[in-house]
Design an enzyme around this catalytic site. Structure first.
Site, PDB file in Angstrom:
ATOM      1  CG  ASP A 140      -2.249   0.383   1.102  1.00 27.68           C
ATOM      2  OD1 ASP A 140      -2.637   0.458  -0.051  1.00 27.68           O
ATOM      3  OD2 ASP A 140      -2.952   0.613   2.096  1.00 27.68           O
ATOM      4  CB  CYS A 204     -23.331   2.027  -1.274  1.00 29.42           C
ATOM      5  SG  CYS A 204     -22.282   3.477  -1.019  1.00 29.42           S
ATOM      6  CB  CYS A 247     -17.946   2.907   5.260  1.00 27.03           C
ATOM      7  SG  CYS A 247     -19.488   2.202   4.657  1.00 27.03           S
ATOM      8  CB  CYS A 250     -19.849  -2.287  -0.150  1.00 28.91           C
ATOM      9  SG  CYS A 250     -18.235  -1.606   0.220  1.00 28.91           S
ATOM     10  CB  CYS A 254     -19.981  -9.156   0.007  1.00 31.16           C
ATOM     11  SG  CYS A 254     -19.383 -10.222  -1.313  1.00 31.16           S
TER      12      CYS A 254
END
Ligand code: SF4
Ligand code: SF4
Length: 359
Positions: A140, A204, A247, A250, A254
């Protein structure tokens, strides 16, 4: 000098060692990322990256590994699961408007150091197999298209929410990469298994997934609470709810996350009970407490002011109480304009909701 005939068995050994070292998966890809590059350039052109200027400042280095590190011909990708064991159930926190919701990946220690150290060790082990070679380890930290690369390496597919997910593990994992100059055999690209599902798009809170695979970061609560430095746009404040750092909605909806497993990495265990804490308790942390309690955590990088900004918005979305109003009012008396504007918004929200409940 590496004998080409040995490359398949070297690749197998690398994957075996990676798993022995605590990575849950490891795959190898080449560096051809034309489709991902086209997608990235269009995403940038649409300005979906918001204030994340670093996404565009490296030109083609992000999508062409060889431009970043010359002679790179393969990328070794690894997966490390992070879902913390014993964390309070996420929806019960999100649905309690007096509680603070923090993204599951940030409840424990910062993953960068843990992953980078382990990848460095893996890179050294590879040297024992192949002799001196050129490599660079990434977590990252540099312009690397980690999800597109991991998809090519067979670690999973990019879902409609734009995260990588796997049939065995869902999406609660970090990725790391080693760029190498060894022509190892590449793995097969993962196949796509979202099918007709649109759960992440429907769930979302801010409609940030404007179309499958298209996340407008400027609408995304993760971006707004972590990356975005300015005031939280008023249009998204109510939808933020009690999400004060990141957050997960989503990912929580799943269906593939039914198959995820809790991590065994103690570094990712919940610290300071951040899975089960009230907004008011966190709002009452002074800066010294914030710095002490977020030492070694990813949360620290947003700084005390953004931390307070996020909590203030969440308090405005909570159930009004004398304690909350007193805390916000006290803070208003010694805040800069930036925080004061958020506090005034929150106090107005609380007043409106109290009037609505008690006409
Ligand atoms: S992280 Fe939250 S706000 Fe961002 S796309 Fe996912 S559900 Fe939407
Ligand atoms: S929620 Fe459905 S559409 Fe979204 S990533 Fe998961 S499987 Fe794909």
């Amino acid at each position: 000098m590496i004998n080409d005939h040995n490359l398949p068995s070297i690749a197998l050994s690398i994957k075996k060692i990676a798993k022995e070292m605590g990575f849950q998966d490891c795959g190898i890809s080449d560096t051809e990322l034309t489709d991902a590059e086209n997608f990235l350039f269009q995403w940038l052109k649409n300005k979906f990256h918001g204030e994340m200027d670093y996404m565009q400042k490296h030109g083609s280095k992000r999508s062409r590994p060889n431009d970043l590190i010359p002679d790179t011909c393969r990328v070794i990708s690894v997966r490390m699961d992070y879902f913390p064991p014993h964390a309070k159930e996420a929806w019960s926190v999100i649905n309690d408007n007096t509680a603070a919701f923090i993204s599951r990946y940030a409840l424990g220690r910062d993953y960068h150091k843990v992953l980078r150290n382990r990848l460095q060790k893996l890179a050294k082990k590879i040297e024992e197999l192949v002799g001196p070679y050129q490599y660079r380890v990434f977590v990252d930290s540099a312009p690397v298209m980690e999800k597109a690369i991991a998809e090519k390496a067979g670690l999973g597919w990019i879902g409609k929410h734009s995260n990588l997910l796997s049939r065995d593990a869902g999406s609660w994992f970090f990725l790391g990469e080693i760029y190498v100059d060894i022509p190892l055999p590449s793995d097969e690209t993962s196949s796509f298994h979202c099918g007709d599902c649109t759960s992440c798009i429907d769930a979302c809170p801010t409609n940030a997934i404007i179309a499958p695979f298209q996340v407008d970061a400027r609408r995304c609560i993760s971006y707004l609470t972590i990356e975005h430095k300015g005031p939280i746009p008023v249009e998204f404040r109510q939808a933020m709810g009690n999400r004060i750092y990141g957050c997960d909605d989503c990912q929580l909806v799943c269906p593939w996350n039914r198959f995820s497993e809790d991590t065994a990495e103690t570094d990712f265990s919940v610290r300071h009970q951040l899975d089960d804490v009230t907004l008011l308790e966190l709002f009452n942390w002074d800066e010294t407490t914030f710095l002490a309690n977020t030492e070694g955590s990813a949360i620290r990088r947003i700084g005390y002011e953004r931390w307070q900004r996020n909590i203030i918005v969440a308090l405005g979305n909570s159930t009004s109480s004398a304690e909350i109003i007193a805390a916000l009012t006290l803070k208003l008396s010694n805040s800069n304009d930036y925080l004061a504007e958020h506090i005034e918004w929150s106090l107005a929200q609380l007043k409106n909701s109290a009037t609505f409940q008690h006409p």
